[in-house]
Design a protein around this motif. Structure first.
Motif, short mmCIF file in Angstrom:
data_model
loop_
_atom_site.label_atom_id
_atom_site.label_comp_id
_atom_site.label_asym_id
_atom_site.label_seq_id
_atom_site.Cartn_x
_atom_site.Cartn_y
_atom_site.Cartn_z
N VAL A 92 -1.63 -12.82 -7.40
CA VAL A 92 -2.96 -13.37 -7.68
C VAL A 92 -3.52 -14.61 -7.01
N GLU A 93 -4.72 -14.40 -6.32
CA GLU A 93 -5.18 -15.63 -5.81
C GLU A 93 -6.70 -15.67 -6.15
N GLY A 94 -6.96 -16.74 -7.35
CA GLY A 94 -8.18 -16.88 -7.87
C GLY A 94 -8.69 -15.53 -8.50
N ARG A 95 -9.60 -14.96 -8.32
CA ARG A 95 -10.11 -13.68 -8.80
C ARG A 95 -9.83 -12.74 -7.78
N ARG A 96 -8.80 -12.61 -6.91
CA ARG A 96 -8.47 -11.85 -6.00
C ARG A 96 -7.12 -11.34 -6.16
N ILE A 97 -6.81 -10.00 -6.11
CA ILE A 97 -5.71 -9.66 -6.21
C ILE A 97 -5.06 -9.00 -4.82
N VAL A 98 -3.84 -9.35 -4.49
CA VAL A 98 -3.35 -8.97 -3.06
C VAL A 98 -2.25 -8.18 -3.19
N VAL A 99 -2.27 -6.91 -2.99
CA VAL A 99 -1.10 -5.82 -2.99
C VAL A 99 -0.13 -6.22 -1.74
N ARG A 100 1.13 -6.55 -1.85
CA ARG A 100 1.94 -7.02 -0.99
C ARG A 100 2.92 -5.77 -0.42
N ASP A 101 3.16 -5.13 -1.54
CA ASP A 101 4.18 -4.05 -1.26
C ASP A 101 4.06 -2.72 -2.15
N VAL A 102 4.58 -1.52 -1.64
CA VAL A 102 4.68 -0.56 -2.79
C VAL A 102 5.98 0.22 -2.40
N GLY A 103 6.43 0.47 -3.41
CA GLY A 103 7.84 1.12 -3.40
C GLY A 103 8.28 2.07 -4.25
N SER A 104 9.26 2.82 -4.12
CA SER A 104 9.85 3.85 -5.23
C SER A 104 10.11 3.40 -6.45
N GLY A 105 9.98 3.81 -7.58
CA GLY A 105 10.56 3.41 -8.81
C GLY A 105 11.88 3.94 -9.16
N TYR A 106 12.41 4.78 -8.18
CA TYR A 106 13.74 5.37 -8.31
C TYR A 106 15.05 4.41 -7.61
N GLY A 107 16.09 4.41 -8.15
CA GLY A 107 17.09 3.68 -7.77
C GLY A 107 17.83 4.55 -6.56
N ALA A 108 18.89 3.75 -6.08
CA ALA A 108 19.68 4.46 -4.80
C ALA A 108 20.37 5.66 -5.58
N HIS A 109 21.04 5.66 -6.61
CA HIS A 109 21.75 6.65 -7.28
C HIS A 109 20.98 7.89 -7.57
N ASP A 134 19.38 13.55 -6.88
CA ASP A 134 18.22 14.50 -7.24
C ASP A 134 17.61 15.07 -6.00
N PRO A 135 17.60 16.39 -6.05
CA PRO A 135 17.10 16.90 -4.61
C PRO A 135 15.51 17.07 -4.85
N ARG A 136 14.95 16.56 -6.04
CA ARG A 136 13.42 16.84 -6.19
C ARG A 136 12.74 15.50 -5.61
N LEU A 137 13.59 14.55 -5.25
CA LEU A 137 13.13 13.29 -4.75
C LEU A 137 13.08 13.16 -3.26
N ALA A 138 12.66 14.30 -2.62
CA ALA A 138 12.87 14.27 -1.11
C ALA A 138 11.67 13.11 -0.33
N VAL A 139 10.63 13.23 -0.79
CA VAL A 139 9.62 12.05 -0.46
C VAL A 139 10.08 10.69 -0.77
N HIS A 140 10.59 10.54 -2.06
CA HIS A 140 11.11 9.22 -2.08
C HIS A 140 12.34 8.67 -1.37
N ARG A 141 13.20 9.79 -0.87
CA ARG A 141 14.31 9.33 -0.29
C ARG A 141 13.77 9.04 1.29
N GLU A 142 13.01 9.78 1.82
CA GLU A 142 12.26 9.92 3.14
C GLU A 142 11.49 8.37 3.25
N PHE A 143 10.84 8.03 2.10
CA PHE A 143 10.21 6.63 1.96
C PHE A 143 10.98 5.67 2.14
N ALA A 144 12.34 5.53 1.42
CA ALA A 144 13.30 4.77 1.45
C ALA A 144 13.92 4.40 2.66
#
Length: 229
Positions: free
Chosen positions: A193-210, A215-225
């Protein structure tokens, strides 16, 4: 504020819905009446009073647009892109994939819009300008990668953060070091937060390494990681 998210509404075959949709593509917007099916499937109940995102205190559920209602029926205005047979292609969607649709009605601007109408408990807060939402280049790279795979997060992120950085019952925001973290479904958004400005720094998966490994359904998340972590 439109989300920019595109979707397709499919009507059942064999009922003449192709004819029922005739003329709908002449309108810019339409109302979608739908069922909050996840609330039903997961056995979520409802409460007489709720805390809406921009309210300062609880209010009656029927005086809000909350999804947890006595009858789980929702209403959403979406932009019509085109009609093809029994399919309606739309934008600015805020519905989950697989949402059951009960009815479609054209949005009639002169009848449906009442600019001078009072807004109840929202009125004192509406005049405040929305927060500016900006994106760091690293965050944009991740969002572009996800968008290429059919996951459009930028619109929902902007809609959520334009209301401000404060944690709220309906917006899952937590303090994280000198910054903040927004949980948006299964994705996590780091911002400052910078005054009335919000700066998005990063986007990541909410799933952990395990979870990603098992989980075979998380292919996109694995590729992303693999690509960004």
């Amino acid at each position: 504020m439109g989300t920019g998210i595109a979707a397709k509404i499919e009507l059942y075959p064999g009922f003449g819905y192709e004819d029922a949709l005739s003329g709908l593509d002449e309108w810019d917007y339409m109302w979608v009446i739908f069922v909050f099916h996840r609330n039903v499937d997961e056995g979520r109940g409802w409460k007489p009073k709720v805390l809406p995102p921009r309210a300062t205190g609880k209010t009656g559920v029927l005086a809000t647009r909350a999804p947890h209602r006595p009858n789980p029926i929702g209403l959403s205005a979406v932009r019509i892109d085109r009609v093809e047979g029994r399919f309606v292609h739309v934008r600015d969607v805020d519905l989950l994939d697989g949402t059951p649709v009960l009815d479609l009605k054209p949005y009639v601007a002169y009848a449906d819009a009442r600019p001078g109408a009072h807004s109840g408990w929202l009125e004192p807060r509406d005049p405040k300008p929305p927060w500016e939402v900006a994106f760091a280049e690293d965050a944009l790279a991740r969002l572009r990668w996800l968008a290429e795979r059919g996951i459009d997060l930028r619109g929902p992120i902007e809609s959520a953060l334009a209301l401000g950085p404060q944690p709220h019952a309906y917006r899952r925001i937590r303090k994280s070091g000198d910054a903040f973290r927004l949980a948006l479904k299964e994705w996590r958004v780091a911002f400052a937060v910078e005054g009335r400005r919000i700066v998005v720094r990063d986007v990541g998966s909410g799933y952990g390494a395990h979870e990603l490994a098992s989980d075979p359904r998380l292919a996109v998340h694995r590729e992303f990681a693999v690509k960004f972590d």
